[in-house]
Design an enzyme around this catalytic site. Structure first.
Site, short mmCIF file in Angstrom:
data_model
loop_
_atom_site.label_atom_id
_atom_site.label_comp_id
_atom_site.label_asym_id
_atom_site.label_seq_id
_atom_site.Cartn_x
_atom_site.Cartn_y
_atom_site.Cartn_z
N SER A 150 6.68 -6.92 8.58
CA SER A 150 7.25 -6.98 9.93
C SER A 150 7.18 -8.40 10.48
CB SER A 150 6.52 -6.01 10.86
OG SER A 150 5.14 -6.27 10.85
N PRO A 180 14.59 -3.23 5.12
CA PRO A 180 15.67 -2.40 5.68
C PRO A 180 16.05 -2.83 7.10
CG PRO A 180 13.85 -1.02 4.86
CD PRO A 180 13.38 -2.44 4.81
N HIS A 221 -5.40 -10.63 2.75
CA HIS A 221 -6.15 -9.73 3.63
C HIS A 221 -7.22 -8.93 2.89
CE1 HIS A 221 -2.60 -9.75 6.75
NE2 HIS A 221 -3.29 -10.87 6.74
N ARG A 244 -7.99 5.86 2.92
CA ARG A 244 -6.92 4.98 2.44
C ARG A 244 -7.14 4.60 0.97
NH1 ARG A 244 -6.33 0.07 6.35
NH2 ARG A 244 -4.70 -0.44 4.88
P1 OAD Z 1 4.10 -3.50 8.78
O1 OAD Z 1 3.80 -2.03 8.76
O2 OAD Z 1 3.89 -4.23 10.05
O3 OAD Z 1 5.62 -3.71 8.39
C1 OAD Z 1 6.20 -3.04 7.31
C2 OAD Z 1 7.59 -3.60 7.11
O4 OAD Z 1 8.12 -3.01 5.91
C3 OAD Z 1 8.58 -3.27 8.23
O5 OAD Z 1 9.26 -4.46 8.60
C4 OAD Z 1 9.53 -2.27 7.59
O6 OAD Z 1 10.87 -2.41 8.07
C5 OAD Z 1 9.47 -2.67 6.13
N1 OAD Z 1 9.77 -1.60 5.16
C6 OAD Z 1 9.61 -0.26 5.30
N2 OAD Z 1 9.99 0.38 4.18
C7 OAD Z 1 10.39 -0.58 3.30
C8 OAD Z 1 10.88 -0.57 1.97
N3 OAD Z 1 11.04 0.57 1.28
N4 OAD Z 1 11.19 -1.76 1.38
C9 OAD Z 1 11.04 -2.93 2.06
N5 OAD Z 1 10.58 -3.00 3.31
C10 OAD Z 1 10.26 -1.85 3.93
O7 OAD Z 1 3.29 -4.15 7.58
P2 OAD Z 1 2.88 -5.66 7.34
O8 OAD Z 1 3.95 -6.58 7.80
O9 OAD Z 1 2.41 -5.75 5.95
O10 OAD Z 1 -3.27 -6.62 8.28
O11 OAD Z 1 1.66 -5.80 8.30
C11 OAD Z 1 0.98 -7.02 8.30
C12 OAD Z 1 -0.48 -6.80 8.50
O12 OAD Z 1 -0.67 -6.06 9.71
C13 OAD Z 1 -1.16 -5.96 7.46
O13 OAD Z 1 -1.53 -6.69 6.32
C14 OAD Z 1 -2.37 -5.50 8.19
C15 OAD Z 1 -1.81 -5.20 9.56
O14 OAD Z 1 -2.62 -5.57 10.60
C16 OAD Z 1 -4.58 -6.41 8.21
O15 OAD Z 1 -5.05 -5.33 7.96
C17 OAD Z 1 -5.36 -7.65 8.45
#
Ligand code: OAD
Length: 249
Positions: free
Chosen positions: A189, A214, A119, A70
């Site tokens: 998310s 989205p 994080h 990564r």
């Molecule tokens: P997720 O992978 O859970 O969510 C990604 C979000 O981005 C989803 O809601 C998609 O709909 C949205 N998305 C996708 N493409 C996009 C774009 N071009 N523009 C805007 N939004 C878009 O990622 P996180 O919410 O960041 O934690 O996940 C939270 C945490 O879960 C991460 O930090 C990680 C993981 O466990 C740790 O590692 C502690």
């Protein structure tokens, strides 16, 4: 997409802009998100298998290698127009706090300065015994390498499932959410706590709340405005609506 005039006006007049970003903010930089079905990193790997202290204790080399992969992917990636729009917004807002769940450092590479990393950061390594950040270690080819001070295994300086967030970063983030008068939630998310409660804190403290994603999320019902689409398109559009002079720049 048309940005409502009232929204653009509120952004232009905001005193403290707070922002929470998640993996979707980096999607257009080619960094896979965590939970998107087709492209998500964790469609190939089970996060519970890799991003936990237990997994590291069981299979340290696998976990180390996954983070190394990564780290390389992120090093090759570049910030996208959404990252740059946030850096531009910081230069225009009287007060600005960017809270990120991302560990990729792309906000800083785009020029954002006041960034709270909830994080951790993939680029840093710490000792698994006492959490002290380690800048260099003797290269023996071992994966993971060992702490030069105490000999324990080194690990990425990121927060794993079941671990606490860095307390100072969390309290700064909560304070920012409670004092922002305009709060943007972008590309997350909204299911990982405690980050997911920050937009709610902001809404309860009276901020105008805006979601850019989205898809709808559990946070959508707290949003005064939901802008549906990619942040690399919508953030520059939002800025251009708030500061029309940017269009001619
Ligand atoms: P997720 O992978 O859970 O969510 C990604 C979000 O981005 C989803 O809601 C998609 O709909 C949205 N998305 C996708 N493409 C996009 C774009 N071009 N523009 C805007 N939004 C878009 O990622 P996180 O919410 O960041 O934690 O996940 C939270 C945490 O879960 C991460 O930090 C990680 C993981 O466990 C740790 O590692 C502690």
């Amino acid at each position: 997409m048309h940005i409502p005039d009232e929204l653009a006006e509120r952004l232009r007049r905001a005193n403290h802009v707070g922002v929470l970003t998640g993996a979707g903010t980096s999607a257009e930089s080619g960094v896979p998100t965590f939970r998107d079905a087709l492209t998500g990193l964790w469609a190939q790997y089970d996060p519970q298998e890799l991003a936990t202290p237990e997994a590291f204790a069981r299979q340290p080399q696998l976990v180390w290698d996954w983070y190394a992969w990564r780290r390389e992917l992120v090093a090759r990636a570049t910030p996208n127009p959404g990252h740059f729009a946030l850096a531009e917004l910081e230069s225009r807002a009287p007060q600005f706090t960017l809270i990120t769940q991302n560990v990729d450092g792309l906000h800083q590479r785009a020029g954002s300065r006041n960034v709270i990393e909830l994080h951790g950061n993939l680029a840093r390594v710490k000792c698994s015994r006492d959490d002290r950040v380690v800048a260099s270690w003797p290269e023996t080819g071992e994966r993971p390498p060992h702490c030069p001070d105490c000999g324990a295994l080194l690990r990425p300086d990121v927060v794993w499932f079941g671990e606490n967030l860095p307390p100072a970063a969390l309290s700064q983030a909560v304070r920012a959410a409670r004092t922002a008068d305009f709060f943007l939630t972008i590309g997350t998310s909204g299911i990982v706590q405690p980050a997911a409660s920050l937009p709610l804190e902001a809404a309860q403290a009276g901020a105008l709340t805006v979601e850019i994603n989205p898809d709808a999320t559990p946070l959508s019902r707290w949003a005064d405005y939901a802008l549906r689409g990619p942040s690399g398109v919508l953030l520059p559009a939002l800025l251009a609506a708030a500061w029309p002079e940017l269009n001619s720049a």
